[in-house]
Write a protein that holds these residues in place. Structure first.
Motif, PDB file in Angstrom:
ATOM      1  N   ASN A  31       0.888  -1.092  -0.356  1.00  0.00           N
ATOM      2  CA  ASN A  31      -0.030   0.491   0.230  1.00  0.00           C
ATOM      3  C   ASN A  31       1.071   0.280  -0.240  1.00  0.00           C
ATOM      4  N   GLU A  32       1.939   1.291   0.698  1.00  0.00           N
ATOM      5  CA  GLU A  32       2.600   2.201   0.929  1.00  0.00           C
ATOM      6  C   GLU A  32       4.103   2.427   1.389  1.00  0.00           C
ATOM      7  N   ILE A  33       5.096   2.974   1.207  1.00  0.00           N
ATOM      8  CA  ILE A  33       6.637   2.311   1.894  1.00  0.00           C
ATOM      9  C   ILE A  33       6.795   2.809   3.450  1.00  0.00           C
ATOM     10  N   ASP A  34       6.190   2.694   3.741  1.00  0.00           N
ATOM     11  CA  ASP A  34       6.467   2.686   4.603  1.00  0.00           C
ATOM     12  C   ASP A  34       6.643   1.407   5.605  1.00  0.00           C
ATOM     13  N   ASP A  35       5.591   0.168   5.408  1.00  0.00           N
ATOM     14  CA  ASP A  35       5.352  -1.224   5.788  1.00  0.00           C
ATOM     15  C   ASP A  35       7.104  -1.572   5.076  1.00  0.00           C
ATOM     16  N   THR A 206      13.547  12.250   4.021  1.00  0.00           N
ATOM     17  CA  THR A 206      13.824  12.929   2.326  1.00  0.00           C
ATOM     18  C   THR A 206      14.632  12.138   1.704  1.00  0.00           C
ATOM     19  N   LEU A 207      15.086  12.027   0.492  1.00  0.00           N
ATOM     20  CA  LEU A 207      15.344  11.504  -0.187  1.00  0.00           C
ATOM     21  C   LEU A 207      16.488  11.498  -0.064  1.00  0.00           C
ATOM     22  N   SER A 208      17.257  12.690  -0.365  1.00  0.00           N
ATOM     23  CA  SER A 208      18.908  13.336   0.658  1.00  0.00           C
ATOM     24  C   SER A 208      19.261  12.908   1.759  1.00  0.00           C
ATOM     25  N   GLU A 209      18.128  12.131   2.930  1.00  0.00           N
ATOM     26  CA  GLU A 209      19.026  11.868   4.167  1.00  0.00           C
ATOM     27  C   GLU A 209      18.661   9.790   3.450  1.00  0.00           C
ATOM     28  N   TYR A 228      11.234   4.093  -2.056  1.00  0.00           N
ATOM     29  CA  TYR A 228      11.413   5.483  -1.656  1.00  0.00           C
ATOM     30  C   TYR A 228      11.443   6.703  -3.220  1.00  0.00           C
ATOM     31  N   LEU A 229      12.746   6.328  -3.592  1.00  0.00           N
ATOM     32  CA  LEU A 229      12.684   7.361  -4.627  1.00  0.00           C
ATOM     33  C   LEU A 229      11.663   7.384  -5.633  1.00  0.00           C
ATOM     34  N   ASN A 230      10.583   5.968  -5.847  1.00  0.00           N
ATOM     35  CA  ASN A 230       9.525   6.385  -6.709  1.00  0.00           C
ATOM     36  C   ASN A 230       8.722   5.862  -6.177  1.00  0.00           C
ATOM     37  N   CYS A 231       8.386   6.877  -5.027  1.00  0.00           N
ATOM     38  CA  CYS A 231       6.701   7.012  -4.359  1.00  0.00           C
ATOM     39  C   CYS A 231       6.856   8.500  -5.072  1.00  0.00           C
ATOM     40  N   MET A 232       7.749   8.950  -5.545  1.00  0.00           N
ATOM     41  CA  MET A 232       6.797  10.763  -6.131  1.00  0.00           C
ATOM     42  C   MET A 232       7.796  10.765  -7.397  1.00  0.00           C
ATOM     43  N   ALA A 237      12.496  20.383  -2.089  1.00  0.00           N
ATOM     44  CA  ALA A 237      12.016  20.135  -1.116  1.00  0.00           C
ATOM     45  C   ALA A 237      10.671  19.310  -1.233  1.00  0.00           C
ATOM     46  N   LYS A 238      10.895  18.229  -0.723  1.00  0.00           N
ATOM     47  CA  LYS A 238       9.302  17.434  -0.254  1.00  0.00           C
ATOM     48  C   LYS A 238      10.255  16.459   0.367  1.00  0.00           C
ATOM     49  N   SER A 239       8.993  16.022   1.134  1.00  0.00           N
ATOM     50  CA  SER A 239      10.008  15.177   2.618  1.00  0.00           C
ATOM     51  C   SER A 239       8.639  13.970   2.525  1.00  0.00           C
ATOM     52  N   ARG A 240       9.218  12.614   3.206  1.00  0.00           N
ATOM     53  CA  ARG A 240       7.538  11.787   3.495  1.00  0.00           C
ATOM     54  C   ARG A 240       7.983  10.961   4.638  1.00  0.00           C
TER      55      ARG A 240
END
Length: 302
Positions: A31-35, A206-209, A228-232, A237-240
């Protein structure tokens, strides 16, 4: 449903767990990337956690054609992770419910629910099974309805709903299966509730981290980085929010997840919280130390 636990026993079960924790993880992994992060975090926390099984939870949104499809995709994603993470190689994975509860007292048959009943009932009195749920809580509610005595044998840690002070609690995990959510909140099972907005929402990265501290950590690091990269499409300037690792962090170190005892809240038909001080207690996490949690995760990926 009969509440099998006295208040004294319930409060004891809600105390900080000591020693190695036996757990199962119920997850809507696709469903998401956090799982995916939560699955890996649990497996990499062997000093504290013994993961005995994984259960695929149903979900229905733009990534699935219905709860059954969401569950099957989650099952396959768990299989994919098992092929990447050595620590998961011998851990059983079970298919969960193909639909949500059709009524307040009607369980849904599944391998996951049946396994949870068997595993819980085989647990020793002084060694409860921690049931960590990071999706719709259908499988767990079904198991409780199938065999209410498991209330005496388990502690549920659920990422569900929003903070008690939030304007509503129309959160994805809770909202999908209102009957299951109410079952778990009403039945008296020892419950640790970790809300999303206002609490787990602190867990932003963030992607950088992720590139700096995750990407180069072998196959699993590359997998999490690509996820993570493919989630958006645009990361500038965005975080997840990596919501689900909150449940694992609670078990690893409670000092990172300040919490308190509260009366189990009631969910209204329009998905708002209300409080009844005559109801049983649950443990409620009201804050998460974001930096401590990510530091622990990143170190364990090294």
């Amino acid at each position: 449903m009969v509440n099998f636990l006295s208040q004294e026993k319930l409060l004891k079960r809600l105390e900080k767990p000591q020693g190695k924790i036996r757990m199962v993880l119920d997850t809507d992994t696709f469903n998401e990337i956090d799982d995916q992060f939560a699955v890996v975090y649990a497996l990499k926390s062997k000093e504290r956690l013994q993961v005995e099984a994984f259960y695929a939870a149903p979900f229905f949104n733009e990534l699935s054609t219905g709860p059954a499809d969401g569950m099957e995709k989650s099952f396959l994603e768990l299989k994919k992770i098992a092929s990447i993470v050595p620590e998961m190689a011998n851990t059983p994975i079970y298919r969960g419910s193909e639909k949500y509860l059709p009524g307040p007292d009607t369980p849904v048959e599944s391998e996951a629910a049946r396994n949870l009943v068997e595993r819980a009932m085989a647990s020793e009195e002084d060694d409860p099974l921690y049931v960590v749920a990071i999706g719709a809580i259908t499988n767990v509610a079904s198991a409780i309805l199938m065999e209410p005595r498991i209330i005496e044998k388990i502690v549920v840690v659920w990422l569900g709903g929003h903070a008690l002070h939030w304007s509503d609690t129309k959160e994805f995990n809770l909202f999908q299966d209102l009957h299951a959510s109410r079952t778990v909140l009403n039945c008296g099972v020892p419950l640790v509730l970790i809300p999303c907005m206002g609490v787990a929402s602190h867990l932003q990265t963030t992607l950088s981290e992720i590139k700096d501290y995750v990407k180069d950590r072998g196959k699993v690091g590359e997998y999490l980085y690509e996820t993570y990269l493919n989630c958006m499409k645009e990361h500038y300037a965005k975080s997840r929010v990596i919501w689900d690792i909150a449940t694992i962090a609670y078990l690893v170190e409670q000092n990172w997840t300040p919490n308190e005892l509260v009366h189990s809240p009631i969910v209204s038909e329009d998905f708002r919280w209300s409080v009844d001080a005559s109801r049983h207690f649950i443990r409620y996490v009201h804050y998460i130390d974001r930096d401590k949690v990510f530091e622990d995760l990143f170190i364990k990926l090294t």
